[in-house]
Write a protein that holds these residues in place. Sequence first.
Motif, mmCIF file in Angstrom:
data_model
loop_
_atom_site.group_PDB
_atom_site.id
_atom_site.type_symbol
_atom_site.label_atom_id
_atom_site.label_comp_id
_atom_site.label_asym_id
_atom_site.label_seq_id
_atom_site.Cartn_x
_atom_site.Cartn_y
_atom_site.Cartn_z
ATOM 1 N N ARG A 97 6.897 -8.436 10.925
ATOM 2 C CA ARG A 97 8.207 -8.091 10.142
ATOM 3 C C ARG A 97 9.323 -8.119 10.933
ATOM 4 N NH1 ARG A 97 5.616 -2.807 7.138
ATOM 5 N NH2 ARG A 97 4.487 -3.770 5.631
ATOM 6 N N ARG A 107 9.224 -4.269 -3.841
ATOM 7 C CA ARG A 107 7.944 -3.877 -4.311
ATOM 8 C C ARG A 107 8.295 -3.368 -5.979
ATOM 9 N NH1 ARG A 107 5.066 -0.497 0.516
ATOM 10 N NH2 ARG A 107 4.694 -2.437 1.837
ATOM 11 N N TYR A 143 10.369 3.912 11.908
ATOM 12 C CA TYR A 143 8.990 2.965 12.306
ATOM 13 C C TYR A 143 9.384 2.190 13.643
ATOM 14 C CZ TYR A 143 6.407 2.812 8.080
ATOM 15 O OH TYR A 143 5.342 3.301 7.020
ATOM 16 N N ASP A 247 7.932 3.206 2.020
ATOM 17 C CA ASP A 247 6.537 3.380 2.144
ATOM 18 C C ASP A 247 5.929 4.375 1.330
ATOM 19 O OD1 ASP A 247 4.126 2.569 3.346
ATOM 20 O OD2 ASP A 247 4.152 4.528 4.718
#
Length: 356
Positions: A97, A107, A143, A247
């Motif tokens: 990514r 999403r 992240y 997420d």
Amino acid sequence: MKEFNIAVMHGDGIGVEIVNASLEVLEKIGEKYNVKFNTKNALLGGAAIDATGIPLPEETIKICKESDAVILGSVGGPKWDSLPGAKRPEKALLGIREALGLYANLRPAKVYEALKDACPLKDSIVNEGVDLLVVRELTGGIYFGERGRVKKDVDSAYDTESYDVNEIKRIAHVAFKSARQRRGKVTLVDKANVLESSRLWREVVNEIHKEYTDVELEFMYVDNAAMQLVRKPSQFDVVLTNNIFGDILSDEASMITGSIGMLPSASVREDSFGMYEPIHGSAPDIAGKDIANPLAQILSVAMMLRYSLDMKEAAEDIERAVEKVLKDGYRTADIYAEGMKKVGTKEMGELVVSKL
Ligand code: IPM
Ligand code: MG
């Protein structure tokens, strides 16, 4: 004839089967729309570890960069769980990514008419309609922030949530533009009552909003959002949020649609390039049994056609085909209900192809 180069990473677990099913669909689309898809396989995750010793080989990045779009299955599995953090398959997912600069993860979660019964929420809630898009920041935040272990009297560990203004600006634009194509509302989900980074998100998103006065903007704390998603999902159109909240909330949203096996995703950047993968994982417990649901992967291919290859009609064609198959009562095990026809991965893929 038009030609596109597509990098294909099956990955691990059910990734292999569901990607294969989606490639059949892509092939049919090629025939129908007179387009040539040159696919090239690349290794990622556990499959790459087994073959080369590392989860994200340089060769994989190269193949992806030379393509117009990337199809990805899923990575990870118990076989590689004991490896140290930096060598795990998941690291490759974050790495690819980042290497491709795919900072925006789209999403969509909607309840299909035929799958209403699979939704665990009350009819009275579902009937108001569930059709939302999580716009998740994908290459920043906790992240990718600094992390580590500290050895003092008591061992400790830390991970850092950090965003700069430019990272927030570019994802905000994606959210507002997406809202314009939809119902015109953005909900920024954050934890601004506690986190400084969230307060920066609010400032920046408010500023960018001035360029999109036709779009409604609201703010919501993430704990409340988690609750509102099951209380009244119809209130959401575009949910804009950071990497980690995105997420978590996208898994929650997927369950509302009936099965995590139904949700596709697109990871994109400014140009048309993108990577397309289901939001679910590699499900090692059911891998290789021909029972996994390939629809999220197939719908990811539809997203690829729409966002990267400028083939909107073909994308809608696939989405309609999926709806038809569901309407005809075909179900994989994860969405099976009494009275329906249970089919495996391969057959589900073939059924979609037959409706194209
Ligand atoms: C996802 C997954 C990944 C993530 C994992 C496998 C690293 O959960 O794509 O949602 O957290 O981004
Ligand atoms: Mg996830």
